[in-house]
Design a protein around this motif. Structure first.
Motif, PDB file in Angstrom:
ATOM      1  N   ASN A  40       0.805  -1.217   0.000  1.00 15.54           N
ATOM      2  CA  ASN A  40       0.000   0.000   0.000  1.00 15.54           C
ATOM      3  C   ASN A  40       0.841   1.270   0.000  1.00 15.54           C
ATOM      4  O   ASN A  40       0.322   2.350  -0.229  1.00 15.54           O
ATOM      5  CB  ASN A  40      -1.010   0.008   1.149  1.00 15.54           C
ATOM      6  N   HIS A  49      -7.198   4.674  -5.845  1.00 18.01           N
ATOM      7  CA  HIS A  49      -8.101   3.977  -4.936  1.00 18.01           C
ATOM      8  C   HIS A  49      -7.939   2.483  -5.218  1.00 18.01           C
ATOM      9  O   HIS A  49      -8.327   2.006  -6.291  1.00 18.01           O
ATOM     10  CB  HIS A  49      -9.545   4.401  -5.164  1.00 18.01           C
ATOM     11  N   VAL A  51      -8.204  -1.675  -3.893  1.00 20.86           N
ATOM     12  CA  VAL A  51      -8.832  -2.632  -2.978  1.00 20.86           C
ATOM     13  C   VAL A  51      -8.053  -3.945  -2.944  1.00 20.86           C
ATOM     14  O   VAL A  51      -7.223  -4.217  -3.813  1.00 20.86           O
ATOM     15  CB  VAL A  51     -10.311  -2.900  -3.354  1.00 20.86           C
ATOM     16  N   GLN A  52      -8.358  -4.720  -1.934  1.00 26.08           N
ATOM     17  CA  GLN A  52      -7.706  -5.998  -1.667  1.00 26.08           C
ATOM     18  C   GLN A  52      -8.201  -7.070  -2.636  1.00 26.08           C
ATOM     19  O   GLN A  52      -9.399  -7.282  -2.765  1.00 26.08           O
ATOM     20  CB  GLN A  52      -8.052  -6.427  -0.233  1.00 26.08           C
ATOM     21  N   GLY A  59      -4.709  -7.714   4.449  1.00 26.62           N
ATOM     22  CA  GLY A  59      -4.699  -6.476   5.207  1.00 26.62           C
ATOM     23  C   GLY A  59      -3.988  -5.310   4.548  1.00 26.62           C
ATOM     24  O   GLY A  59      -3.915  -4.219   5.119  1.00 26.62           O
ATOM     25  N   PHE A  61      -4.849  -3.638   1.791  1.00 25.58           N
ATOM     26  CA  PHE A  61      -5.806  -2.663   1.279  1.00 25.58           C
ATOM     27  C   PHE A  61      -7.188  -2.975   1.847  1.00 25.58           C
ATOM     28  O   PHE A  61      -7.434  -4.086   2.311  1.00 25.58           O
ATOM     29  CB  PHE A  61      -5.881  -2.747  -0.262  1.00 25.58           C
ATOM     30  N   PRO A  62      -8.125  -2.031   1.765  1.00 24.12           N
ATOM     31  CA  PRO A  62      -9.498  -2.332   2.191  1.00 24.12           C
ATOM     32  C   PRO A  62     -10.148  -3.340   1.239  1.00 24.12           C
ATOM     33  O   PRO A  62      -9.774  -3.417   0.065  1.00 24.12           O
ATOM     34  CB  PRO A  62     -10.198  -0.978   2.127  1.00 24.12           C
ATOM     35  N   GLU A  63     -11.111  -4.104   1.735  1.00 23.88           N
ATOM     36  CA  GLU A  63     -11.802  -5.082   0.890  1.00 23.88           C
ATOM     37  C   GLU A  63     -12.651  -4.410  -0.181  1.00 23.88           C
ATOM     38  O   GLU A  63     -12.896  -4.993  -1.232  1.00 23.88           O
ATOM     39  CB  GLU A  63     -12.671  -6.003   1.744  1.00 23.88           C
ATOM     40  N   ASP A  64     -13.108  -3.211   0.116  1.00 24.91           N
ATOM     41  CA  ASP A  64     -13.892  -2.463  -0.857  1.00 24.91           C
ATOM     42  C   ASP A  64     -13.803  -0.982  -0.534  1.00 24.91           C
ATOM     43  O   ASP A  64     -13.291  -0.599   0.522  1.00 24.91           O
ATOM     44  CB  ASP A  64     -15.339  -2.944  -0.907  1.00 24.91           C
ATOM     45  N   THR A  65     -14.298  -0.169  -1.447  1.00 27.32           N
ATOM     46  CA  THR A  65     -14.362   1.268  -1.230  1.00 27.32           C
ATOM     47  C   THR A  65     -15.527   1.819  -2.030  1.00 27.32           C
ATOM     48  O   THR A  65     -15.916   1.245  -3.059  1.00 27.32           O
ATOM     49  CB  THR A  65     -13.038   1.967  -1.631  1.00 27.32           C
ATOM     50  N   THR A  77     -14.639  -3.285  -5.603  1.00 29.75           N
ATOM     51  CA  THR A  77     -14.214  -4.461  -4.854  1.00 29.75           C
ATOM     52  C   THR A  77     -13.537  -5.402  -5.844  1.00 29.75           C
ATOM     53  O   THR A  77     -13.665  -5.222  -7.056  1.00 29.75           O
ATOM     54  CB  THR A  77     -15.403  -5.143  -4.150  1.00 29.75           C
ATOM     55  N   THR A  98     -24.449   0.684  -1.089  1.00 30.15           N
ATOM     56  CA  THR A  98     -23.545   1.836  -1.088  1.00 30.15           C
ATOM     57  C   THR A  98     -24.059   2.968  -1.970  1.00 30.15           C
ATOM     58  O   THR A  98     -23.378   3.976  -2.127  1.00 30.15           O
ATOM     59  CB  THR A  98     -22.128   1.433  -1.549  1.00 30.15           C
TER      60      THR A  98
END
Length: 174
Positions: A40, A49, A51-52, A59, A61-65, A77, A98
Motif C-alpha cells: 500500500n 483507490h 482494494v484488496q 490487510g 488494502f481495504p476489501e472495498d471502497t 471491490t 452503497t
C-alpha cells in the motif's frame, strides 16, 4: 466525470505504472480493482483507490471502497468475496447498499460492462493476465452531466481501443 479502471496487474509494476501515467492527467480518479500484488506504500499506487484482491497480502488494502467522484458514486471491490465468477447478484446487493451508480470489480480477468437495476457493472479485465480474450485490458468510464455513461476498453501495450467491448448507457435507461 471520467475515471481509469485497472485490475489484476499481478505485480507488474512497469506495465501498471505506464497505464496509470498515460491517463492520469485526463481522468478525475484512478481505481485498481485488486490483485495488484503491490504494497500500500508503493509509489505506483499513490493517489489510486485500491482494494484488496484474493492474492494481495492480507490487510494491505481495504476489501472495498465507495467514492463519489464529481457526483457519481463508484463502488469498487475485487469480486472474490461476492462469487463474481458465477453471478453478479451478490455484488449488486452491495452496490445498492452503497448507493453506487457504478460497481467495479476484477477477479475473473474478463473485461465486461453491463447495466442492471440502474447500476453499471464494469470489469476492466486484466492488464497482465487475460483469460477470455487475448488482449491485456483496462477501461475508462465517462459520465456526462445528464447521467449517461460510456465505457471504453483499451489494450495495455498499444493503448488502442478494443472497440467490440465498447458500451454506452444513455441517461434514464435505469
Amino acid at each position: 466525470m471520467k475515471c481509469l479502471l485497472v485490475s489484476d496487474s499481478h505485480g507488474s509494476e512497469t506495465e501498471l505504472s505506464e497505464v496509470i501515467e498515460r491517463h492520469r492527467g485526463e481522468v478525475d480518479a484512478v481505481f485498481h480493482c485488486g490483485d495488484s500484488e503491490l504494497s500500500n506504500d508503493s509509489s505506483i499506487l499513490e493517489g489510486v483507490h485500491t482494494v484488496q484482491g484474493n492474492v494481495d497480502k492480507p490487510g494491505e488494502f481495504p476489501e472495498d471502497t465507495a467514492e463519489t467522484v464529481k457526483g457519481v458514486r463508484v463502488y469498487v471491490t475485487h469480486g472474490h468475496l461476492y462469487n463474481i465468477k458465477m453471478t453478479h447478484i451478490p455484488l449488486s446487493y452491495r452496490a445498492e447498499e452503497t448507493q453506487a451508480r457504478m460497481a467495479c470489480f476484477g477477479h475473473s480477468h474478463h473485461p465486461t460492462a453491463f447495466e442492471d437495476q440502474g447500476i453499471l457493472f464494469v470489469n476492466p479485465g486484466s492488464v497482465m493476465q487475460p483469460r477470455t480474450r487475448p488482449e491485456q485490458t483496462y477501461a475508462i468510464a465517462s459520465f456526462d452531466e445528464s447521467g449517461g455513461a460510456e465505457i471504453r476498453f483499451y489494450e495495455r501495450e498499444s493503448a488502442e481501443e478494443v472497440t467490440d467491448l465498447y458500451a454506452s448507457f444513455p441517461a434514464g435507461t435505469q
